[in-house]
Design a protein around this motif. Sequence first.
Motif, PDB file in Angstrom:
ATOM      1  N   SER A 179       8.332  -4.389  -5.696  1.00  0.00           N
ATOM      2  CA  SER A 179       8.193  -4.083  -4.270  1.00  0.00           C
ATOM      3  C   SER A 179       7.830  -2.613  -4.062  1.00  0.00           C
ATOM      4  O   SER A 179       6.964  -2.276  -3.250  1.00  0.00           O
ATOM      5  N   ARG A 180       8.493  -1.740  -4.813  1.00  0.00           N
ATOM      6  CA  ARG A 180       8.189  -0.313  -4.683  1.00  0.00           C
ATOM      7  C   ARG A 180       6.732  -0.045  -5.093  1.00  0.00           C
ATOM      8  O   ARG A 180       6.023   0.723  -4.453  1.00  0.00           O
ATOM      9  N   SER A 183       4.457  -1.130  -2.343  1.00  0.00           N
ATOM     10  CA  SER A 183       4.505  -0.227  -1.189  1.00  0.00           C
ATOM     11  C   SER A 183       3.677   1.026  -1.469  1.00  0.00           C
ATOM     12  O   SER A 183       3.045   1.563  -0.556  1.00  0.00           O
ATOM     13  N   GLN A 184       3.647   1.472  -2.726  1.00  0.00           N
ATOM     14  CA  GLN A 184       2.886   2.681  -3.042  1.00  0.00           C
ATOM     15  C   GLN A 184       1.393   2.378  -3.233  1.00  0.00           C
ATOM     16  O   GLN A 184       0.535   3.046  -2.664  1.00  0.00           O
ATOM     17  N   ASN A 194       9.032  -4.674   1.411  1.00  0.00           N
ATOM     18  CA  ASN A 194      10.465  -4.364   1.448  1.00  0.00           C
ATOM     19  C   ASN A 194      11.252  -5.462   0.750  1.00  0.00           C
ATOM     20  O   ASN A 194      10.790  -6.602   0.642  1.00  0.00           O
ATOM     21  N   SER A 246       8.593   0.699   4.806  1.00  0.00           N
ATOM     22  CA  SER A 246       8.087   0.158   3.537  1.00  0.00           C
ATOM     23  C   SER A 246       8.841   0.786   2.375  1.00  0.00           C
ATOM     24  O   SER A 246       9.356   1.899   2.481  1.00  0.00           O
ATOM     25  N   GLY A 247       8.914   0.050   1.273  1.00  0.00           N
ATOM     26  CA  GLY A 247       9.556   0.565   0.055  1.00  0.00           C
ATOM     27  C   GLY A 247      11.072   0.612   0.151  1.00  0.00           C
ATOM     28  O   GLY A 247      11.719   1.270  -0.661  1.00  0.00           O
ATOM     29  N   GLN A 248      11.647  -0.125   1.105  1.00  0.00           N
ATOM     30  CA  GLN A 248      13.100  -0.053   1.327  1.00  0.00           C
ATOM     31  C   GLN A 248      13.805  -1.299   0.782  1.00  0.00           C
ATOM     32  O   GLN A 248      13.187  -2.333   0.556  1.00  0.00           O
ATOM     33  N   GLN A 262      18.564   4.479  -3.071  1.00  0.00           N
ATOM     34  CA  GLN A 262      17.741   4.186  -4.238  1.00  0.00           C
ATOM     35  C   GLN A 262      17.951   5.299  -5.259  1.00  0.00           C
ATOM     36  O   GLN A 262      18.237   6.437  -4.881  1.00  0.00           O
TER      37      GLN A 262
END
Length: 305
Positions: A179-180, A183-184, A194, A246-248, A262
């Motif tokens: 997911s991370r 998001s990037q 997310n 995003s990225g959460q 995180q």
Amino acid sequence: MSSSEQLLAGKVAVVTGGGRGIGREVALAMAAQGASVVVNDVGAALSGAAEEVRPADEVVAEIQAAGGQAVASTDSVAQWDSAQRIVQTAVDTFGRVDILVNNAGILRDNIFHKMQPEEFEAVIQVHLLGGFYMSRAAAEHFRRQEGGSYVHMTSTAGLIGNVGQANYMAAKMGIVGLSRALSQDLQRFNIRSNCIAPFADTRMTRSVVVKEALREARDKRISAWRPQGIAELSVALCSDACKDISGQIFGARGGEVFVFSQPRPVRSVHKDGGWTAEGLSKVLPKFQSVYAPVSEIVMTWDSIE
Ligand SMILES: NC(=O)c1ccc[n+]([C@@H]2O[C@H](COP(=O)([O-])OP(=O)(O)OC[C@H]3O[C@@H](n4cnc5c(N)ncnc54)[C@H](O)[C@@H]3O)[C@@H](O)[C@H]2O)c1
């Protein structure tokens, strides 16, 4: 609710594992908020074994009876080609895809020193490889449309830990990394991603082995964890109101919604010229107060031999 008030009006969502448990609630909630939904579910037993049932059809019928739009898909998320077909079903039926909820899951619990390669591989195949195949299939369309939203179900079993779930823990932490990465890598195309760590009363939660003496208390506790809470959070995250999130990693348990921290460094020591092993062996034991505990063992295996 008029369509102008619906949070997902005009959007198309794919919900994997949408025939039961959390996925079912997510599919129903997304449809109630105006999304057209591909309800994907192979109808597997909890272990992933094939069963002669089609829960996706029942959820589609429920959505249609309530005036919503939905189509069933019974392909597995766990192979590249079938994952492509699931996403293609959205495009063929509704013309686009805006939301992917990676929710399908299985369990093959075993204490680590007895875990068989096939138990580890099966869980990674559905959760982590399935998550990749599905995300990759949707990415092509999200990119072309210059927008899209992923929600992936992770687990506190991965984030915090649980006994007897090495395969599941590895998969669920892998999903956090996936997911991370999404998001990037995909931020530039207005695509966001997310995770949710759910707490819900489903067949999956009830299957987790606990000591006999704790079972009644456990069952009472989880009966308050309605899967609808996870569905509402999924809808909100995929709505345009949350376009900058995003990225959460979120959690949802009963009436409570939380955001997880995180990993970041919590303590550092520097030595000019670099550390020797002897030096570190004296210094590292002094950091005991900042080390994360091995885990609070929430669920415990009856007998570990
Ligand atoms: N219930 C919880 O409290 C909890 C906690 C942490 C994480 N999760 C995660 O949430 C998700 C949903 O869990 P649940 O409790 O609703 O479980 P569930 O067993 O009720 O539902 C999972 C669904 O996924 C489907 N499925 C399994 N393999 C599939 C495949 N290869 N392709 C398509 N569909 C497939 C099953 O048929 C089933 O209907 C899972 O990813 C699970 O790991 C749940």
